[in-house]
Design a protein around this motif. Structure first.
Motif, PDB file in Angstrom:
ATOM      1  N   UNK A  87       0.561  -1.150   0.311  1.00 19.77           N
ATOM      2  CA  UNK A  87       0.178   0.108  -0.412  1.00 19.77           C
ATOM      3  C   UNK A  87       0.558   0.934   0.164  1.00 19.77           C
ATOM      4  N   UNK A  88       0.271   2.408  -0.071  1.00 17.88           N
ATOM      5  CA  UNK A  88       1.452   3.664  -0.701  1.00 17.88           C
ATOM      6  C   UNK A  88       1.598   3.704   1.138  1.00 17.88           C
ATOM      7  N   UNK A  89       2.782   3.979   1.521  1.00 15.03           N
ATOM      8  CA  UNK A  89       3.259   4.564   2.711  1.00 15.03           C
ATOM      9  C   UNK A  89       2.048   5.535   3.446  1.00 15.03           C
ATOM     10  N   UNK A  90       3.061   6.380   2.557  1.00 14.43           N
ATOM     11  CA  UNK A  90       3.000   7.871   2.903  1.00 14.43           C
ATOM     12  C   UNK A  90       1.524   8.463   2.687  1.00 14.43           C
ATOM     13  N   UNK A  91       1.252   9.164   3.403  1.00 14.17           N
ATOM     14  CA  UNK A  91      -0.589  10.029   3.240  1.00 14.17           C
ATOM     15  C   UNK A  91       0.233  10.875   2.310  1.00 14.17           C
ATOM     16  N   UNK A  92       0.820  11.222   1.549  1.00 18.38           N
ATOM     17  CA  UNK A  92       1.533  12.045   0.499  1.00 18.38           C
ATOM     18  C   UNK A  92       0.680  11.046  -0.811  1.00 18.38           C
ATOM     19  N   UNK A  93       1.200  10.206  -0.571  1.00 17.33           N
ATOM     20  CA  UNK A  93       1.511   8.913  -1.945  1.00 17.33           C
ATOM     21  C   UNK A  93      -0.536   9.023  -1.887  1.00 17.33           C
ATOM     22  N   UNK A  94      -1.081   8.633  -1.042  1.00 20.76           N
ATOM     23  CA  UNK A  94      -2.905   8.290  -1.175  1.00 20.76           C
ATOM     24  C   UNK A  94      -3.418   9.216  -1.908  1.00 20.76           C
ATOM     25  N   UNK A  95      -3.075  10.651  -1.439  1.00 24.05           N
ATOM     26  CA  UNK A  95      -3.654  12.009  -1.376  1.00 24.05           C
ATOM     27  C   UNK A  95      -3.057  12.494  -2.750  1.00 24.05           C
ATOM     28  N   UNK A  96      -2.514  12.015  -3.618  1.00 23.49           N
ATOM     29  CA  UNK A  96      -1.467  12.439  -4.556  1.00 23.49           C
ATOM     30  C   UNK A  96      -3.160  11.693  -5.545  1.00 23.49           C
ATOM     31  N   UNK A  97      -3.606  10.283  -5.320  1.00 22.35           N
ATOM     32  CA  UNK A  97      -4.250   9.864  -5.598  1.00 22.35           C
ATOM     33  C   UNK A  97      -5.639  10.123  -5.727  1.00 22.35           C
ATOM     34  N   UNK A  98      -5.834  11.112  -5.047  1.00 22.05           N
ATOM     35  CA  UNK A  98      -7.169  11.739  -4.570  1.00 22.05           C
ATOM     36  C   UNK A  98      -7.756  13.055  -5.404  1.00 22.05           C
ATOM     37  N   UNK A  99      -6.373  13.658  -6.023  1.00 25.74           N
ATOM     38  CA  UNK A  99      -6.261  15.389  -6.087  1.00 25.74           C
ATOM     39  C   UNK A  99      -6.938  15.363  -7.515  1.00 25.74           C
ATOM     40  N   UNK A 100      -6.740  14.725  -8.344  1.00 25.19           N
ATOM     41  CA  UNK A 100      -7.689  14.710  -9.525  1.00 25.19           C
ATOM     42  C   UNK A 100      -9.431  14.587  -9.229  1.00 25.19           C
ATOM     43  N   UNK A 101      -9.693  14.141  -8.191  1.00 26.53           N
ATOM     44  CA  UNK A 101     -11.129  13.870  -7.807  1.00 26.53           C
ATOM     45  C   UNK A 101     -12.075  15.147  -7.722  1.00 26.53           C
ATOM     46  N   UNK A 102     -10.633  15.559  -6.572  1.00 30.27           N
ATOM     47  CA  UNK A 102     -11.148  16.469  -6.135  1.00 30.27           C
ATOM     48  C   UNK A 102     -11.142  17.796  -6.693  1.00 30.27           C
ATOM     49  N   UNK A 103      -9.762  17.874  -7.490  1.00 27.74           N
ATOM     50  CA  UNK A 103      -9.698  18.892  -8.486  1.00 27.74           C
ATOM     51  C   UNK A 103     -10.555  19.475  -9.672  1.00 27.74           C
ATOM     52  N   UNK A 104     -10.762  18.123 -10.318  1.00 31.84           N
ATOM     53  CA  UNK A 104     -12.732  17.645 -10.287  1.00 31.84           C
ATOM     54  C   UNK A 104     -13.361  18.069 -10.034  1.00 31.84           C
ATOM     55  N   UNK A 105     -14.153  17.869  -8.925  1.00 32.54           N
ATOM     56  CA  UNK A 105     -14.809  18.595  -7.789  1.00 32.54           C
ATOM     57  C   UNK A 105     -15.143  19.604  -8.113  1.00 32.54           C
ATOM     58  N   UNK A 106     -13.961  20.654  -7.281  1.00 37.95           N
ATOM     59  CA  UNK A 106     -13.277  22.080  -6.970  1.00 37.95           C
ATOM     60  C   UNK A 106     -14.346  22.656  -8.289  1.00 37.95           C
ATOM     61  N   UNK A 107     -13.822  22.177  -9.988  1.00 37.70           N
ATOM     62  CA  UNK A 107     -14.303  22.549 -10.855  1.00 37.70           C
ATOM     63  C   UNK A 107     -15.410  23.148 -11.208  1.00 37.70           C
ATOM     64  N   UNK A 108     -16.125  21.514 -10.802  1.00 40.48           N
ATOM     65  CA  UNK A 108     -17.757  21.714 -10.959  1.00 40.48           C
ATOM     66  C   UNK A 108     -18.991  22.786 -10.051  1.00 40.48           C
ATOM     67  N   UNK A 116     -16.210  28.320  -2.197  1.00 38.27           N
ATOM     68  CA  UNK A 116     -15.954  26.858  -1.462  1.00 38.27           C
ATOM     69  C   UNK A 116     -16.597  26.653  -0.056  1.00 38.27           C
ATOM     70  N   UNK A 117     -17.199  26.816   0.751  1.00 34.07           N
ATOM     71  CA  UNK A 117     -17.454  26.504   1.884  1.00 34.07           C
ATOM     72  C   UNK A 117     -18.564  25.596   1.430  1.00 34.07           C
ATOM     73  N   UNK A 118     -19.479  25.993   1.157  1.00 35.05           N
ATOM     74  CA  UNK A 118     -20.536  25.360   1.360  1.00 35.05           C
ATOM     75  C   UNK A 118     -20.169  23.675   0.495  1.00 35.05           C
ATOM     76  N   UNK A 119     -19.516  23.846  -0.597  1.00 35.97           N
ATOM     77  CA  UNK A 119     -18.709  22.239  -1.053  1.00 35.97           C
ATOM     78  C   UNK A 119     -17.467  21.789   0.304  1.00 35.97           C
ATOM     79  N   UNK A 120     -17.455  22.040   0.810  1.00 34.37           N
ATOM     80  CA  UNK A 120     -17.010  21.345   1.839  1.00 34.37           C
ATOM     81  C   UNK A 120     -17.756  20.924   3.237  1.00 34.37           C
ATOM     82  N   UNK A 121     -18.026  21.658   3.153  1.00 34.55           N
ATOM     83  CA  UNK A 121     -19.410  21.396   3.871  1.00 34.55           C
ATOM     84  C   UNK A 121     -20.517  20.167   3.371  1.00 34.55           C
ATOM     85  N   UNK A 122     -20.648  20.121   2.369  1.00 34.05           N
ATOM     86  CA  UNK A 122     -20.857  19.092   0.812  1.00 34.05           C
ATOM     87  C   UNK A 122     -20.039  17.829   0.622  1.00 34.05           C
ATOM     88  N   UNK A 123     -18.836  17.730   1.128  1.00 31.86           N
ATOM     89  CA  UNK A 123     -17.788  16.830   0.649  1.00 31.86           C
ATOM     90  C   UNK A 123     -17.879  16.490   2.409  1.00 31.86           C
TER      91      UNK A 123
END
Length: 136
Positions: A87-108, A116-123
């Motif tokens: 498994x990806x040892x570092x939290x940063x490695x796992x976050x790198x896999x999540x980054x594209x989905x977060x970027x897409x959600x931020x664009x949407x 941003x506050x409402x989007x964070x609450x929804x997340x």
């Protein structure tokens, strides 16, 4: 092995091709430690039937993961997570896999005019709706 019906979350309406969704989900399950060496994946047929998709789509995803060295084919068993995969040892490695989905959600969210506050609450609400074993 998780129940094949719950193993993948296939969303045909997304712009991401279905085979890519399967590849990325397996990568995340391995990186997050939910799948480890020797763990079996559901058969091509089981995934295709459950999600009403072409078996060749699932086969393509599994073949790409095999070429990447993440999966290996075992005679009589099917596809399993390759020996030596960690498994990806570092939290940063796992976050790198999540980054594209977060970027897409931020664009949407921006396109929809959601603050941003409402989007964070929804997340946060979405995270709270995920069963604990899927949200380590």
């Amino acid at each position: 092995m998780p129940n094949p019906s719950a193993f993948f979350d296939i969303q045909p309406q997304l712009a991401t091709p279905i085979y890519r969704q399967v590849v990325e989900q397996v990568q995340r399950l391995v990186a997050g430690g939910q799948l480890g060496p020797g763990d079996e994946l559901p058969s091509v047929r089981a995934v295709a039937e459950r999600h009403a998709i072409n078996p060749m789509t699932v086969s393509k995803a599994y073949s790409l993961l095999e070429a990447e060295g993440l999966l290996e084919r075992r005679r009589g068993v099917g596809m399993v997570v390759a020996a030596g995969v960690q498994p990806a040892g570092a939290s940063a490695d796992r976050m790198a896999l999540l980054a594209p989905a977060l970027a897409n959600a931020a664009r949407q969210a921006a396109q929809l005019g959601i603050t941003p506050a409402a989007a964070l609450a929804a997340f946060e609400r979405a995270l709270q709706g995920i069963p604990e074993e899927k949200n380590p």
